[in-house]
Design a protein around this motif. Sequence first.
Motif, short mmCIF file in Angstrom:
data_model
loop_
_atom_site.label_atom_id
_atom_site.label_comp_id
_atom_site.label_asym_id
_atom_site.label_seq_id
_atom_site.Cartn_x
_atom_site.Cartn_y
_atom_site.Cartn_z
N ALA A 261 28.70 -8.05 -51.05
CA ALA A 261 27.98 -7.01 -50.33
C ALA A 261 27.65 -7.47 -48.92
O ALA A 261 27.20 -8.60 -48.72
N GLU A 262 27.93 -6.56 -47.97
CA GLU A 262 27.65 -6.89 -46.56
C GLU A 262 26.27 -6.37 -46.18
O GLU A 262 25.91 -5.24 -46.48
N ILE A 263 25.52 -7.22 -45.50
CA ILE A 263 24.19 -6.82 -45.03
C ILE A 263 24.33 -6.16 -43.67
O ILE A 263 24.98 -6.69 -42.77
N ILE A 313 27.14 -11.77 -44.11
CA ILE A 313 26.18 -11.54 -43.02
C ILE A 313 26.91 -11.56 -41.68
O ILE A 313 27.70 -12.46 -41.42
N ASN A 314 26.67 -10.55 -40.87
CA ASN A 314 27.31 -10.49 -39.54
C ASN A 314 26.56 -11.38 -38.56
O ASN A 314 25.35 -11.25 -38.40
N ILE A 315 27.29 -12.27 -37.91
CA ILE A 315 26.66 -13.12 -36.89
C ILE A 315 27.40 -12.92 -35.57
O ILE A 315 28.63 -12.96 -35.53
N CYS A 342 30.04 -15.57 -43.72
CA CYS A 342 29.57 -15.33 -42.36
C CYS A 342 30.65 -14.50 -41.67
O CYS A 342 31.78 -14.94 -41.51
N GLU A 343 30.32 -13.24 -41.31
CA GLU A 343 31.31 -12.37 -40.65
C GLU A 343 31.21 -12.53 -39.14
O GLU A 343 30.16 -12.30 -38.56
N ILE A 344 32.33 -12.95 -38.54
CA ILE A 344 32.32 -13.07 -37.07
C ILE A 344 33.51 -12.29 -36.52
O ILE A 344 34.49 -12.08 -37.21
N ILE A 370 36.82 -12.83 -40.70
CA ILE A 370 37.04 -12.29 -39.36
C ILE A 370 36.87 -10.78 -39.46
O ILE A 370 37.65 -10.10 -40.12
N ASP A 371 35.82 -10.30 -38.80
CA ASP A 371 35.45 -8.89 -38.86
C ASP A 371 36.31 -8.07 -37.89
O ASP A 371 36.76 -8.59 -36.87
N ASP A 372 36.51 -6.80 -38.20
CA ASP A 372 37.25 -5.87 -37.32
C ASP A 372 38.59 -6.48 -36.89
O ASP A 372 38.99 -6.34 -35.72
N ILE A 391 39.95 -11.93 -44.08
CA ILE A 391 40.22 -11.08 -42.92
C ILE A 391 39.77 -9.67 -43.27
O ILE A 391 40.13 -9.14 -44.33
N LYS A 392 38.96 -9.06 -42.42
CA LYS A 392 38.55 -7.68 -42.66
C LYS A 392 39.38 -6.78 -41.75
O LYS A 392 39.23 -6.81 -40.51
N ILE A 393 40.27 -6.00 -42.37
CA ILE A 393 41.18 -5.15 -41.59
C ILE A 393 40.37 -4.02 -40.96
O ILE A 393 39.66 -3.28 -41.67
MN MN Z 1 31.01 -6.62 -40.69
#
Ligand code: MN
Length: 467
Positions: A261-263, A313-315, A342-344, A370-372, A391-393
Motif C-alpha cells: 500500500a502506498e501512502i 512511501i514517496n520521498i 521508498c518511492e523516488i 522508481i515512481d512515474d 518500477i512503477k509504470i
Molecule cells: Mn508514488
Amino acid sequence: MNTGKVFKGFIQGRQKLGKSFYIYSEIYPIIENGKIFGFVFLGKKTFERETIKEFSVGEDLDLITGLPNQKVFFTTVNTYIERHHKPFLLMIIDIYGFSEISTIYGTDFCEALLKKIADKLKNLIPRECFIAKTFADEFLIALFGFSKEEAGFFITKIFEEFCQPIVIKDKELIITLNIGISSYPQDGESAQNLFTKAIISLEWAKQNGENTYSIYHKETEEVIKNSILQREKIAQALEEKRFFLFVQPYYLPSNREIAGAEILLRIKQNENLESIGNMIDFLENSGLIQKIEDYLFEKIKKYADKIKTPLSINISAKSFTSSEIFSKLADLRKTLGYPFVCEITERLFLEKDALEIIKKIKDLDIKIAIDDFGTGYSSLSYIENLPVDIIKIDISFVRRMLDEPKALAIVQTIIDLAKKLGIKTVAEGVENEEQFRILRLLMCDFVQGYYLSEPVPIEDFIKDEGE
Ligand code: MN
Ligand code: G
C-alpha cells in the motif's frame, strides 16, 4: 523651516592603508513649503571599530554588520525620491540557504560571514549608492542613477565576486545568492512599494534556484503572489495539522489480493481534500517538503503496529541532498520492522551521486521503487547499474495503451525488460477492467488504480484490514 532627522548612526570609511574608521553622523533635511531643498550633515566623531557597539543601539544600525538598517534605508530612499525624482534600482540580495548554514556552523560563524559579505558588497557598490541590511539575512542596495538596462553589469560583478570562497576561521565557504530588483519610477513611488516589488522578484529568483536574479515584471507578480499564498496555506495547514494520510493499495493481478500500500498525503481545505502531488516542485523549492516529510514520518510511526500490509512511501528527490534523510529512513525502518518501499522519481538520477544515494538506502534494508517511470530521465543504464527493486509504470502509458499501439508497446517492453533484470513492475492508474486484464496478460507483477481502489483514509484502511 522644518527639519526632520533622516539618518542617525555610523558611516564607515576606509583609510588608504585599509584601516576602517567610523563617523557618527546625523543628517537632517531642510524642508521649506513641503519640499526638501538641502541637507545638514552633523559629523560628530570617529571611533575605532571596537567602540562602535556601545553606540549602535540597533535603532539605526544593524548590530552585526554595522550597516544602516531597513528603517534608515527606507528614509534615505524616500528622501532621494523626494529630492531628485531620478531613476534608480532597489535591490535585495538574499543568501541562499542561510538558515542551513546557520544550523551547521552556528551563530558566531554566521555573524562573521555576514560581516564578510557586507564588506564585499560595500567594495562593489558605486560610491553614490546606499547599502543597508534587513534584520534577517538580506542586504538592501539603492543603486542611485541606475536603470533596469544597466542592472546586468552590476549583477554580473556581484556573482563574479561571490564565486570566490569566503574564508572564516580556516573554513572555506562558497555562498550562493538570489537577487530581486525593482526600479523607480516604473515599479513604485515609495521605498516601501519598491521594496515589496523587489521582494516579489526575489521570490521569483528563489524559485529558479541558486545564483539567480529577477527584475520586477508585472506578469510575474500574479504567479508569485499565488505561490506566496500557497506557501502560507500549506504552512498554515501544517500548523493546524490539516494533513491526512491516505493509503492506496496495489494488487496481485492473479487473485486481486493486496500486495502493498502506498501512502499519499492530502491537505484538507474547506472540506475539500487536495493531493500534494501537483505541488511537489513548489514544496521542494520553498523548503516545505522537509517539514511535510517529517510530519509524514511521525504519523506513519504512530500507525506502524496497526498496519499489516507492507508500505510504500514517496520521498522527494531533493530530500536526498541533505544527509538527514538517511537517519530518518533508518529510524522508520526500525519502527516498521520490515523492508518498506521508498518511492523516488527519476529526478534523483540527475543528482551526481545518485548511485551513492541508492546504495545508502539499500544498505538500510529499504526497497526502492522508481515512481512515474518513463516520464522523466529514464535511462537503461540506471536500471542496469542501480539496485532498483520496483518500477512503477507511469499512468500516462497505462491510460493510452488501449488506444495507442505505441503506448502498449512501451508498457509491454518495460514489463519484459524489468522481468529479465529481476525488477518487479507496478502499473499505475489502472481505471477499468480492460486495462486490468491486459496488464495481467502482460504479466505485470502488481496493479494499482481507481479500478481496484481509490486512495482511502488510513484509519478506514486499518479498519478494513482488521475485519
Ligand atoms: Mn508514488
Ligand atoms: O506520483 P504518484 O504516482 O505517487 O501519484 C499518485 C497519484 O495518482 C495520487 O494522487 C493518486 O490519487 C493518483 N491516482 C491513483 N490511482 C489513479 C487512477 O487510477 N487514476 C488517476 N487519474 N489518478 C490516480
